[in-house]
Design a protein around this motif. Structure first.
Motif, short mmCIF file in Angstrom:
data_model
loop_
_atom_site.label_atom_id
_atom_site.label_comp_id
_atom_site.label_asym_id
_atom_site.label_seq_id
_atom_site.Cartn_x
_atom_site.Cartn_y
_atom_site.Cartn_z
N ILE A 49 3.97 5.71 2.65
CA ILE A 49 3.95 6.98 1.96
C ILE A 49 4.45 7.70 4.01
O ILE A 49 4.90 8.30 4.23
CB ILE A 49 3.36 7.99 1.40
N ASP A 50 2.96 7.28 3.98
CA ASP A 50 2.62 8.07 5.71
C ASP A 50 3.82 7.76 6.76
O ASP A 50 3.54 8.05 8.04
CB ASP A 50 1.28 7.88 5.32
N VAL A 87 7.44 6.91 -6.07
CA VAL A 87 7.29 7.80 -5.02
C VAL A 87 9.20 7.48 -4.40
O VAL A 87 9.66 6.82 -4.64
CB VAL A 87 6.28 6.65 -4.39
N ARG A 92 3.92 3.98 -11.20
CA ARG A 92 3.38 5.57 -9.87
C ARG A 92 5.05 5.55 -8.89
O ARG A 92 5.45 4.13 -8.55
CB ARG A 92 2.45 4.94 -8.80
N ARG A 125 2.38 10.00 -10.48
CA ARG A 125 1.59 8.87 -10.72
C ARG A 125 2.09 8.54 -12.85
O ARG A 125 1.37 9.89 -12.89
CB ARG A 125 0.60 9.00 -10.67
N GLY A 167 6.02 2.47 -5.01
CA GLY A 167 5.38 2.63 -6.08
C GLY A 167 5.06 1.68 -6.60
O GLY A 167 4.60 0.04 -5.67
N ASP A 208 5.99 12.09 -5.38
CA ASP A 208 5.35 11.22 -5.69
C ASP A 208 4.77 11.81 -7.23
O ASP A 208 3.87 12.86 -7.63
CB ASP A 208 4.06 11.76 -5.17
N ASP A 218 0.79 -1.23 0.02
CA ASP A 218 -0.16 -0.08 0.19
C ASP A 218 1.22 1.24 0.36
O ASP A 218 1.28 1.67 1.14
CB ASP A 218 -0.93 -0.09 0.99
N VAL A 219 1.39 1.81 -1.12
CA VAL A 219 1.70 3.07 -1.25
C VAL A 219 1.48 4.43 -0.38
O VAL A 219 2.52 4.47 0.15
CB VAL A 219 1.64 3.17 -2.35
N ASP A 220 0.50 4.56 0.02
CA ASP A 220 0.15 5.23 0.80
C ASP A 220 0.10 5.67 1.95
O ASP A 220 0.45 6.08 2.66
CB ASP A 220 -1.52 5.97 0.35
N ARG A 221 0.02 3.93 2.54
CA ARG A 221 0.10 3.86 4.09
C ARG A 221 2.18 3.22 3.84
O ARG A 221 2.28 4.31 4.80
CB ARG A 221 -0.57 1.76 4.13
N LEU A 247 9.24 13.19 1.65
CA LEU A 247 8.67 12.76 0.51
C LEU A 247 9.43 13.92 -1.34
O LEU A 247 8.81 15.02 -0.73
CB LEU A 247 7.33 12.76 0.85
#
Length: 123
Positions: A19-20, A43, A41, A35, A57, A33, A14-17, A30
Motif C-alpha cells: 500500500i505504501d 485492498v 483482507r 479486513r 491483500g 482496505d 506485505d500488504v502494508d508495504r 487507495l
C-alpha cells in the motif's frame, strides 16, 4: 455487450508495504482496505485516471507474490511518468523507444512488473 476489465489481482507478501509503495511512491489512490477476517483482507487501489484497479491483500489470490508480470498502463507522456516514479523513489527503466510506443518499466517490492506505455502519435 461491453466487456470491461476493472480489477486485476497483484500478489504481495506485505500488504502494508505494498500500500505504501503504490500510494506514496507510484501515486495510486487507495480506494478501500477491508479486513473481513484474519484470513481475508481486501485492498483496492486505482492508478490516476484509470477505470481498472488492482486488488491485493490476504486470501485474494493463489498467485505467488511477485508473479504478476507485464501489467501495462497507458500514459500520455513516458518521460513525465518516469520522472514521477523516480521522484517517488521507484527504480524505473530509461524510456524504451519502440515503433509501437515509448515504454518505462518498473517492479514493485515483490517483483510484480509493470510497463508504462506512451502510445505513438496517430497519423
Amino acid at each position: 455487450m461491453d466487456w470491461k476489465i476493472e480489477l486485476i489481482a497483484v500478489p504481495v507478501t506485505d500488504v502494508d508495504r505494498a500500500i505504501d509503495f503504490y500510494t506514496n511512491r507510484v501515486g495510486f489512490a487507495l480506494d478501500s482496505d477491508h479486513r473481513v477476517s484474519d484470513e481475508l483482507r481486501f485492498v483496492q487501489l486505482t492508478p490516476p485516471g484509470s477505470a481498472c484497479s488492482i486488488a491485493m491483500g490476504t486470501g485474494i489470490t493463489e498467485m505467488a507474490p511477485g508473479s504478476q508480470k507485464g501489467i501495462q498502463i497507458v500514459v500520455s507522456d513516458a518521460d513525465a511518468a518516469r520522472a514521477q516514479l523516480i521522484d517517488g523513489g521507484v527504480l524505473a527503466s530509461d524510456v524504451d523507444e519502440q515503433p509501437w510506443g515509448r515504454f518505462v518499466y518498473f517492479d514493485d517490492p515483490d517483483g510484480n512488473s509493470w510497463a508504462l506505455q506512451e502510445l505513438p502519435q496517430r497519423t
